[in-house]
Motif scaffolding. Structure first.
Motif, PDB file in Angstrom:
ATOM      1  N   PRO A  95      -6.307  -1.282  27.466  1.00 11.17           N
ATOM      2  CA  PRO A  95      -6.401  -1.880  26.133  1.00 11.17           C
ATOM      3  C   PRO A  95      -5.387  -1.224  25.207  1.00 11.17           C
ATOM      4  O   PRO A  95      -5.280   0.014  25.165  1.00 11.17           O
ATOM      5  N   LEU A  96      -4.641  -2.016  24.483  1.00 11.60           N
ATOM      6  CA  LEU A  96      -3.587  -1.486  23.617  1.00 11.60           C
ATOM      7  C   LEU A  96      -4.182  -1.244  22.230  1.00 11.60           C
ATOM      8  O   LEU A  96      -4.048  -2.055  21.317  1.00 11.60           O
ATOM      9  N   VAL A  97      -4.856  -0.113  22.103  1.00 12.99           N
ATOM     10  CA  VAL A  97      -5.563   0.239  20.871  1.00 12.99           C
ATOM     11  C   VAL A  97      -5.205   1.679  20.497  1.00 12.99           C
ATOM     12  O   VAL A  97      -4.732   2.453  21.322  1.00 12.99           O
ATOM     13  N   GLU A  98      -5.478   2.006  19.237  1.00  8.81           N
ATOM     14  CA  GLU A  98      -5.216   3.354  18.746  1.00  8.81           C
ATOM     15  C   GLU A  98      -6.507   4.105  18.436  1.00  8.81           C
ATOM     16  O   GLU A  98      -6.459   5.264  18.042  1.00  8.81           O
ATOM     17  N   SER A  99      -7.651   3.454  18.575  1.00 10.29           N
ATOM     18  CA  SER A  99      -8.906   4.123  18.273  1.00 10.29           C
ATOM     19  C   SER A  99     -10.039   3.501  19.073  1.00 10.29           C
ATOM     20  O   SER A  99      -9.940   2.365  19.545  1.00 10.29           O
ATOM     21  N   ARG A 100     -11.108   4.252  19.195  1.00 13.04           N
ATOM     22  CA  ARG A 100     -12.304   3.740  19.860  1.00 13.04           C
ATOM     23  C   ARG A 100     -12.886   2.563  19.080  1.00 13.04           C
ATOM     24  O   ARG A 100     -13.413   1.611  19.662  1.00 13.04           O
ATOM     25  N   GLU A 101     -12.777   2.640  17.756  1.00 11.36           N
ATOM     26  CA  GLU A 101     -13.332   1.582  16.931  1.00 11.36           C
ATOM     27  C   GLU A 101     -12.596   0.266  17.152  1.00 11.36           C
ATOM     28  O   GLU A 101     -13.215  -0.801  17.189  1.00 11.36           O
ATOM     29  N   GLU A 102     -11.286   0.343  17.298  1.00  3.94           N
ATOM     30  CA  GLU A 102     -10.515  -0.874  17.577  1.00  3.94           C
ATOM     31  C   GLU A 102     -10.953  -1.486  18.907  1.00  3.94           C
ATOM     32  O   GLU A 102     -11.113  -2.705  19.023  1.00  3.94           O
ATOM     33  N   LEU A 103     -11.135  -0.627  19.917  1.00  2.00           N
ATOM     34  CA  LEU A 103     -11.534  -1.125  21.229  1.00  2.00           C
ATOM     35  C   LEU A 103     -12.902  -1.790  21.161  1.00  2.00           C
ATOM     36  O   LEU A 103     -13.104  -2.887  21.704  1.00  2.00           O
ATOM     37  N   ARG A 104     -13.843  -1.152  20.488  1.00  2.00           N
ATOM     38  CA  ARG A 104     -15.176  -1.736  20.389  1.00  2.00           C
ATOM     39  C   ARG A 104     -15.128  -3.080  19.662  1.00  2.00           C
ATOM     40  O   ARG A 104     -15.798  -4.038  20.067  1.00  2.00           O
TER      41      ARG A 104
END
Length: 358
Positions: A95-104
């Motif tokens: 997943p191309l995200v910068e935070s756990r919150e973005e992924l969730r």
């Protein structure tokens, strides 16, 4: 990365087609963790070959730029069910995200999409994720070994890490035997590669991937995908398919004639790949995933100096029991059947079955 307890402001999440939307192409071109499997060409080849519907969920900044995203394919099979997979036939797809919150947030959106479109499962294939990052209901499904060869040292240092008898000696044998090395993406080279692939998959008791899949990859990725062959007395005895994305080379598929293994054809092809990758400034060779039950393949990769890591896939809803990394009786029985089929039937089996396996 933000702490897990940090608040995550509401950001618009959009749904797009990663194969055709120029915003996705621009996003993955600059993202530091994007891989070959995030490329629009990969999703396009999956759709062309298997009919999977590409879809991505992404957050979007006010200026239209994508900030984070996860690509999927819709797999709709009467045999294996209707599901979202990120991504079919991809060793990994971070997943191309910068935070756990973005992924969730993105996975919550994927869950809503799945329910709305009648999809019963979601699978993701991250390189690095904590279970606590995922929305409720996700759980580990499969685990593999994953190998990467660091290409940043000098070529002599890379070579010094090769196993003496399993790698260096076969490379030398290939030279003494006068094996001829050839590269390209022509129909003739694809024919040679596929002939050997059928032989290799039969040896392992499995059908080959459809030939149209490799043609789709060669067409979609163009100069970034290469078939490499080694020939003896005019006959191709080993072939591999490699790809390039950014500063990474990918050793994706390999095949050989078992009767000529001792001539060092595969060793020659991998060595040539490493030399070429190093010459253009690539930083690593992705050697792909390995089933935990396939210790021999893992050892083969490690004898080239590749680093072993753990690779876990996750599924919603979570499997009801712990993943089984062994080979069940059904698979053993199927392998015996496949190994006994004539070539035309084995090829036909692959064409029929692979679209259900993504």
């Amino acid at each position: 990365m933000r702490s897990q307890g940090a608040s995550f402001p509401a950001v618009p999440i959009i749904t797009l087609n990663p194969s055709t939307d120029p915003r996705w192409a621009e996003f993955v071109h600059v993202h530091k963790r994007a891989s070959l499997f995030h490329a629009p060409a990969w999703s396009s080849a999956l759709q062309r070959t298997y009919g999977y519907g590409p879809v991505a969920f992404a957050t979007q900044a006010p200026d239209g730029r994508l900030c984070a995203g996860v690509p999927f394919c819709e797999v709709r099979s009467p045999l294996t069910g209707k599901r979202l997979v990120s991504l079919p036939f991809s060793d990994h797809c971070d997943p191309l995200v910068e935070s756990r919150e973005e992924l969730r947030a993105l996975l919550d959106h994927a869950l809503a999409y799945a329910r709305e479109h009648g999809l019963s499962r979601i699978q993701i294939r991250p390189l690095d994720v904590f279970d606590t990052t995922l929305p409720e209901g996700f759980g580990p499904e499969e685990e593999f070994a994953f190998h990467v060869l660091d290409l940043q040292p000098e070529i002599g240092e890379i070579e010094s890490r090769f196993h003496k008898t399993a790698v260096r000696q076969p490379i030398g044998r290939a030279g003494r035997e006068g094996l001829v090395y050839q590269t390209g993406n022509s129909a003739e080279l694809l024919d040679d590669f596929f002939r050997l692939l059928v032989m290799t998959r039969r040896k392992h008791g499995l059908p080959p991937q459809p030939k149209r899949w490799f043609r789709a990859l060669l067409d979609a990725l163009a100069e970034n995908t290469t078939i490499r062959t080694a020939s003896k007395d005019g006959t191709v005895i080993a072939a591999i398919l490699t790809a390039r994305w950014g500063d990474t080379y990918y050793y994706k598929y390999g095949a050989s004639d078992a009767e000529h293994t001792s001539l060092g054809g595969t060793a020659l092809l991998l060595w040539k790949t490493i030399e070429e990758a190093k010459a253009i400034g690539a930083s690593r060779l992705d050697m792909g995933r390995t089933d935990l039950s396939n210790a021999g393949l893992a050892v083969f990769k490690e004898r080239w100096g590749a680093e072993r890591r753990s690779l876990r896939y996750f599924r919603w809803p979570a499997p009801g029991s712990a993943p089984d990394h062994g080979e069940g009786w059904k698979m053993r029985s199927a392998k015996r059947v496949f190994a006994a089929l004539p070539d035309w039937a084995l090829i036909r089996a692959g064409s029929l079955l692979y679209r259900h396996m993504g």
